[in-house]
Design an enzyme around this catalytic site. Structure first.
Site, PDB file in Angstrom:
ATOM      1  N   ASP A 158       0.855  -1.186   0.000  1.00  0.00           N
ATOM      2  CA  ASP A 158       0.000   0.000   0.000  1.00  0.00           C
ATOM      3  C   ASP A 158       0.892   1.237   0.000  1.00  0.00           C
ATOM      4  O   ASP A 158       2.106   1.155   0.178  1.00  0.00           O
ATOM      5  CB  ASP A 158      -0.976  -0.008   1.165  1.00  0.00           C
ATOM      6  CG  ASP A 158      -0.302  -0.017   2.524  1.00  0.00           C
ATOM      7  OD1 ASP A 158       0.907   0.251   2.591  1.00  0.00           O
ATOM      8  OD2 ASP A 158      -0.983  -0.288   3.517  1.00  0.00           O
ATOM      9  N   ASP A 203      -8.252  -7.445   1.811  1.00  0.00           N
ATOM     10  CA  ASP A 203      -7.190  -7.619   2.807  1.00  0.00           C
ATOM     11  C   ASP A 203      -7.670  -7.106   4.148  1.00  0.00           C
ATOM     12  O   ASP A 203      -8.529  -6.212   4.217  1.00  0.00           O
ATOM     13  CB  ASP A 203      -5.933  -6.850   2.397  1.00  0.00           C
ATOM     14  CG  ASP A 203      -6.043  -5.366   2.728  1.00  0.00           C
ATOM     15  OD1 ASP A 203      -5.466  -4.933   3.740  1.00  0.00           O
ATOM     16  OD2 ASP A 203      -6.735  -4.634   1.989  1.00  0.00           O
ATOM     17  N   CYS A 254     -11.489 -28.338   8.710  1.00  0.00           N
ATOM     18  CA  CYS A 254     -10.389 -27.494   8.234  1.00  0.00           C
ATOM     19  C   CYS A 254      -9.124 -28.322   8.030  1.00  0.00           C
ATOM     20  O   CYS A 254      -8.736 -29.096   8.921  1.00  0.00           O
ATOM     21  CB  CYS A 254     -10.128 -26.371   9.236  1.00  0.00           C
ATOM     22  SG  CYS A 254      -8.755 -25.284   8.777  1.00  0.00           S
ATOM     23  N   CYS A 283      -6.011 -27.235   7.887  1.00  0.00           N
ATOM     24  CA  CYS A 283      -4.775 -26.559   8.284  1.00  0.00           C
ATOM     25  C   CYS A 283      -3.998 -27.384   9.306  1.00  0.00           C
ATOM     26  O   CYS A 283      -4.530 -28.281   9.962  1.00  0.00           O
ATOM     27  CB  CYS A 283      -5.081 -25.164   8.840  1.00  0.00           C
ATOM     28  SG  CYS A 283      -5.646 -25.106  10.551  1.00  0.00           S
ATOM     29  N   CYS A 306      -5.555 -27.526  12.898  1.00  0.00           N
ATOM     30  CA  CYS A 306      -6.729 -28.391  13.079  1.00  0.00           C
ATOM     31  C   CYS A 306      -6.392 -29.866  12.888  1.00  0.00           C
ATOM     32  O   CYS A 306      -7.037 -30.737  13.477  1.00  0.00           O
ATOM     33  CB  CYS A 306      -7.840 -27.959  12.117  1.00  0.00           C
ATOM     34  SG  CYS A 306      -8.530 -26.333  12.523  1.00  0.00           S
ATOM     35  N   HIS A 355      -4.577 -21.023  11.529  1.00  0.00           N
ATOM     36  CA  HIS A 355      -5.969 -21.423  11.286  1.00  0.00           C
ATOM     37  C   HIS A 355      -6.807 -20.266  10.765  1.00  0.00           C
ATOM     38  O   HIS A 355      -7.558 -20.430   9.789  1.00  0.00           O
ATOM     39  CB  HIS A 355      -6.621 -21.973  12.548  1.00  0.00           C
ATOM     40  CG  HIS A 355      -8.109 -22.101  12.389  1.00  0.00           C
ATOM     41  ND1 HIS A 355      -8.697 -23.097  11.645  1.00  0.00           N
ATOM     42  CD2 HIS A 355      -9.125 -21.278  12.794  1.00  0.00           C
ATOM     43  CE1 HIS A 355     -10.005 -22.910  11.607  1.00  0.00           C
ATOM     44  NE2 HIS A 355     -10.292 -21.819  12.304  1.00  0.00           N
TER      45      HIS A 355
END
Length: 370
Positions: A95, A268, A306, A308, A311, A337
């Protein structure tokens, strides 16, 4: 038009303006719609690049203002640019620093030339102009760089927002002239506050520059959700269909669904890592505070659906223990997560648009009252 950057719209929802697409950059593709994690200081807090890649993140953000203060763009450039410096192989967006500068209202002075402000690190004066912002971003070397804009606060008067809008347009012209690298895409930012006629004026002025992509800025700065929705729904159709559209600073479930339904592509927010540092997990559209007593003996995964690392490997009880003990590993596991959750959420939306069931699958998020 910069040749390394193209956007292909693949699927359009028959009932809303939602769409899927592929944004091509020099460091890989971004499949839209997509949530992008924020890595302010060239890192996503508490998460390694390898862990970040496993979340499904494709493009990440870094912050021009903060990196200018520390370590300085010259050091990043000597390191070979942001990709080398932070060891991230995929696309990066920086940015402009505008939002951070304008949030320092007690430290800054603004005029048509630029902004002068005191560094919160050591108190010395820094003069940031559109040319300087682009120069810093050219040195940082991200794939997508943002034009320097004036982000009016909320609430602000019509006249104050109109002045900021005209300054933003003038600054965009200067950014375009200062931009030196064809391997970086400069995105313009539509401002206008909560005033829809000013949003229309800003959109018309911004798209005249025929840039590789466009953003809606100045939302999620304190206004109520219904106003954000109105701004997005009124502004998005004014942006070119064949360019990526980026809604800055938005990353809640409902706001992303509503913006996607209006035709936005990229999002974002610092939410996933910030919530993790406060022991909050995003699960199925809800926030769970893992310091609550009920999780101390909960030996189930955080989210059984999930994929990930967190998890797959740990229980809610273990996470609760880490977070109650303020162990740093707890923040890392929860950040992994939460980022995975928001990336997967936008991936599911993408799949539902492709399947023609977006309105049915995500209808509960499309109204403010549900």
């Amino acid at each position: 038009m910069n040749h390394p950057f193209t956007f292909e719209c693949q699927t359009c929802c028959p009932h809303t303006k939602a769409r899927t697409g592929v944004f091509h950059t020099p460091h890989g593709i971004v499949e839209t719609p997509r949530f992008m994690p924020v890595g302010t200081l060239a890192n996503v807090k508490t998460v390694t690049p390898a862990q970040l890649a496993e979340t499904g993140a494709q493009m990440v953000l870094a912050n021009t203002y903060h990196l200018h203060l520390q370590p300085g763009e010259a050091i990043v450039q000597k390191a070979g640019g942001l990709h080398q410096f932070m060891n991230w192989k995929g696309p990066i967006l920086t940015d402009s620093g505008g939002f951070q500068v304008f949030s320092l209202s007690e430290l800054r002075e603004i005029n048509d030339e630029g902004v002068t402000f005191r560094s919160p690190r050591d108190g010395h004066f820094i003069h940031l102009t559109p040319e300087k912002s682009v120069e810093i971003q050219n040195a940082l070397g991200a794939d997508v760089i943002m034009a320097f804009d004036e982000c009016a606060p909320y609430p602000a008067s019509y006249d104050a927002v109109k002045t900021a809008l005209h300054r933003t347009t003038h600054w965009l012209e200067r950014c375009v002239k200062a931009h030196q690298r064809p391997d970086q895409a400069l995105f313009g930012i539509v401002q206008g506050g909560v005033y829809l006629d000013l949003r229309q004026l800003s959109a018309r002025s911004t798209i005249e520059f025929d840039l590789p992509g466009y953003a809606i800025g100045g939302v999620s700065v304190g206004e109520p959700p219904e106003l954000i929705q109105k701004i997005v729904e009124a502004t998005t159709p004014l942006l070119p269909f064949d360019k990526p559209r980026y809604l800055m600073g938005v990353g809640t479930y409902r706001e992303m669904v509503q913006a996607i339904a209006a035709g936005m592509d990229l999002f974002d927010c610092v939410i996933p890592t910030r919530l993790a540092r406060h022991a909050n997990a995003l699960v199925g559209g809800e926030r769970l505070n893992l310091r609550n007593q009920k999780f101390r003996e909960d030996f189930t995964p955080l989210d059984a659906t999930c994929p990930c690392y967190t998890c797959r490997s740990f229980t809610r009880a273990y996470l609760s223990h880490l977070l109650r003990s303020r162990e740093l590993l707890g923040y890392t596991l929860l950040s992994i997560h939460n980022i995975t959750e928001l990336v997967r959420f936008t991936q599911r939306i993408r799949a539902s648009i492709q399947a023609g069931s977006f309105g049915e699958d995500f209808g509960r998020w499309l109204t403010l009252s549900s």
